[in-house]
Design an enzyme around this catalytic site. Structure first.
Site, short mmCIF file in Angstrom:
data_model
loop_
_atom_site.label_atom_id
_atom_site.label_comp_id
_atom_site.label_asym_id
_atom_site.label_seq_id
_atom_site.Cartn_x
_atom_site.Cartn_y
_atom_site.Cartn_z
N GLY A 166 0.46 -1.26 -0.21
CA GLY A 166 -0.35 0.09 -0.47
C GLY A 166 0.89 0.95 -0.33
CB ALA A 167 1.07 4.47 -2.00
CD GLN A 210 -3.00 -7.28 -3.41
OE1 GLN A 210 -3.91 -7.82 -4.04
NE2 GLN A 210 -1.69 -6.50 -3.86
CG ASP A 232 -0.22 2.25 -5.06
OD1 ASP A 232 -1.11 1.39 -5.54
OD2 ASP A 232 1.49 1.75 -5.16
O1 MRU Z 1 0.51 -3.93 -4.57
P1 MRU Z 1 0.09 -2.90 -3.24
O2 MRU Z 1 -0.51 -4.24 -2.04
O3 MRU Z 1 0.61 -2.59 -2.50
O4 MRU Z 1 -0.85 -2.31 -3.81
C1 MRU Z 1 -2.14 -1.65 -3.32
C2 MRU Z 1 -2.74 -0.70 -4.17
O5 MRU Z 1 -2.98 -0.57 -5.21
C3 MRU Z 1 -3.61 0.23 -3.23
O6 MRU Z 1 -4.53 0.46 -3.69
C4 MRU Z 1 -3.22 1.97 -3.57
O7 MRU Z 1 -1.50 1.78 -2.51
C5 MRU Z 1 -3.13 2.90 -2.39
S1 MRU Z 1 -3.26 2.53 -0.84
C6 MRU Z 1 -3.98 3.26 0.03
#
Ligand code: MRU
Length: 351
Positions: free
Chosen positions: A49-50, A198, A239
Site C-alpha cells: 500500500g503506497a 489484497q 499509487d
Molecule cells: O501492490 P499493493 O498491494 O501495494 O497495491 C496497493 C494498491 O494498489 C492500493 O490501492 C494503493 O497503494 C493505495 S493504498 C492507500
C-alpha cells in the site's frame, strides 16, 4: 476516528509491522532490526500500500543509518545514500516511496554538519514524524470524503486502501469507515483483487473487524453487479497521481473505472498529496511495476498454469482522469478539471 490495526510503527529502535502475508489467518507483528529486512518486507508485500511503503522506507532508512559504523563524514554520507538507493529500487510505482526518500534525504542534508550521532537521531525523528503525519492525513481524507457517501450506498472497492495500506485508518476505506461511524447505512462490495488477493485477504479482514457489512466478489463480477444496479459508488486508493489527474492503482482499477462510466456510477479516488507526482504531466510515464510470474501461475503453493507458460504480470494500471468523478485528499476534494485543482493543492516534499 481511529484504526484498530497498527500496521507499522517504530519501537525501541526497531521497525514493527503487521505481517500482511500471514493475514487473514494469523495476526502477528514482525520486529525488524536490520534495514535489509525492511527492504525485503517491502518487496515481498509483507508491508504494502503506497502510504505504508513510504513510512516503511523512511523507517528503514533511519534504521540503516542508525547502525552505520563511525567513519569519515564523506563515507557516512555515501553509506546513507547507498541505503536510500536500495529503498528506491523496491517498488517503482508507489510515489509515496520516493516522496519519503526525498524527505529523508532533505533532512540528512540539513543536519549534515551535526555530529553523526545527532544526525542518526534526527533521521529517526523524521521517520516517526512521517508516520504520525500519515495518521493525521488519513483522518483528514476520511473526513473530507465521508460527505460523498450517502445512506444506503453500495460501495465497490478494489485492492486494499485501508488501515493496512497506511500508518493510520486508510484512504478509500478510511472514507468508508468514517461514513459508517457517522451512522450511514452502507454496504461494501470487495473485489478479491487477483493475483495477490489484497481484497479477499486484507480488505475483507478489515471490514469484518470493523463490522461493516460487506460482500466479497471476484474481479470479473463487478460489471454484472453494476448492470444489475447493485453498485452506487466506486472508491479506490492510488499509487501515483499525475498532474492531470490520471491515476495509477492496482491492476483492474482501469476496467472498473470504464465500467463505472458506462453505468453512470461515481468513481472516487482517495489519496494523500504525497501520492501526487506533479513532475508527470499525465499517466503515460508512470512506471508500472511488473511482478513475478508465480503470482499468477501459482495459487497458495499450487500450480494452476502449465509449467513454462509465458506470463505478463503488471501490478498496476493507469486510469485516465476523464473516468474519475473526484479525488479526495487531505487538502479537500478535487473535481475536474484536475490539472487546475491539483496544481492548487499539490505540495513539494516538506523539509
Ligand atoms: O501492490 P499493493 O498491494 O501495494 O497495491 C496497493 C494498491 O494498489 C492500493 O490501492 C494503493 O497503494 C493505495 S493504498 C492507500
Amino acid at each position: 476516528m481511529g484504526s484498530a490495526v497498527r500496521t507499522i510503527f517504530w519501537k525501541d529502535d526497531a521497525v514493527v509491522m503487521i505481517d500482511q502475508k500471514a493475514l487473514p489467518h494469523e495476526e502477528r507483528h514482525l520486529t525488524l532490526t536490520d534495514y535489509k529486512d525492511v527492504i525485503a518486507a517491502i518487496k515481498d508485500l509483507t508491508v504494502r500500500g503506497a502510504p505504508a511503503i513510504g513510512v516503511a522506507a523512511a523507517m528503514g532508512i533511519a534504521l540503516g543509518t542508525l547502525h552505520l559504523a563511525d567513519s569519515s563524514r564523506e563515507d557516512f554520507k555515501r553509506a546513507f545514500h547507498k541505503i536510500c538507493d536500495q529503498f528506491s529500487q523496491t517498488r517503482p510505482t508507489a510515489r509515496n516511496l520516493f516522496w519519503a526518500i526525498e524527505r529523508m534525504k532533505a533532512r540528512f542534508s540539513e543536519a549534515f554538519l551535526a555530529p553523526t550521532d545527532q544526525i542518526k537521531r534526527i533521521l529517526v525523528e523524521e521517520a516517526m514524524r512521517i508516520c504520525e503525519q500519515d495518521i493525521a492525513i488519513n483522518e483528514r481524507i476520511s473526513m473530507n470524503g465521508r460527505s460523498l457517501i450517502q445512506d444506503g450506498d453500495n460501495i465497490l472497492t478494489h485492492c486494499n486502501a485501508g488501515a493496512l495500506a497506511t500508518a493510520g485508518c486508510g484512504t478509500a476505506l478510511g472514507v468508508v469507515s468514517a461514513a459508517w461511524e457517522e451512522g450511514k447505512k452502507i454496504h461494501v462490495f470487495v473485489d478479491e483483487t487477483r493475483p495477490v488477493l489484497q481484497g479477499a485477504r486484507l480488505t475483507a479482514w478489515e471490514l469484518m473487524k470493523e463490522k461493516i457489512p460487506a460482500t466479497l466478489i471476484t474481479d470479473n463480477m463487478a460489471g454484472f453487479l453494476m448492470k444489475q444496479g447493485r453498485v452506487s459508488k466506486v472508491i479506490v486508493g492510488a499509487d501515483r497521481i499525475a498532474a492531470n489527474g490520471d491515476v495509477a492503482n492496482k491492476i483492474g482499477t482501469y476496467s472498473l473505472a470504464v465500467l463505472a462510466k458506462e453505468h453512470d456510477i461515481p468513481f472516487y479516488v482517495a489519496a494523500p498529496l504525497s501520492t501526487v507526482d506533479v513532475s508527470l504531466q499525465n499517466g503515460d510515464k508512470i512506471p508500472i511495476e511488473e511482478r513475478d510470474a508465480e503470482e499468477i501461475t501459482m495459487i497458495r503453493g499450487t500450480r494452476v498454469a502449465p509449467e513454462g507458460m509465458h506470463v505478463y504480470n503488471p501490478a498496476f494500471d493507469v486510469t485516465p482522469s476523464r473516468y474519475i468523478t473526484a479525488i479526495i485528499t487531505e487538502a479537500g476534494v478535487v473535481f475536474p478539471p484536475y490539472r487546475e485543482g491539483i496544481g492548487k493543492i499539490a505540495q513539494r516534499p516538506k523539509k
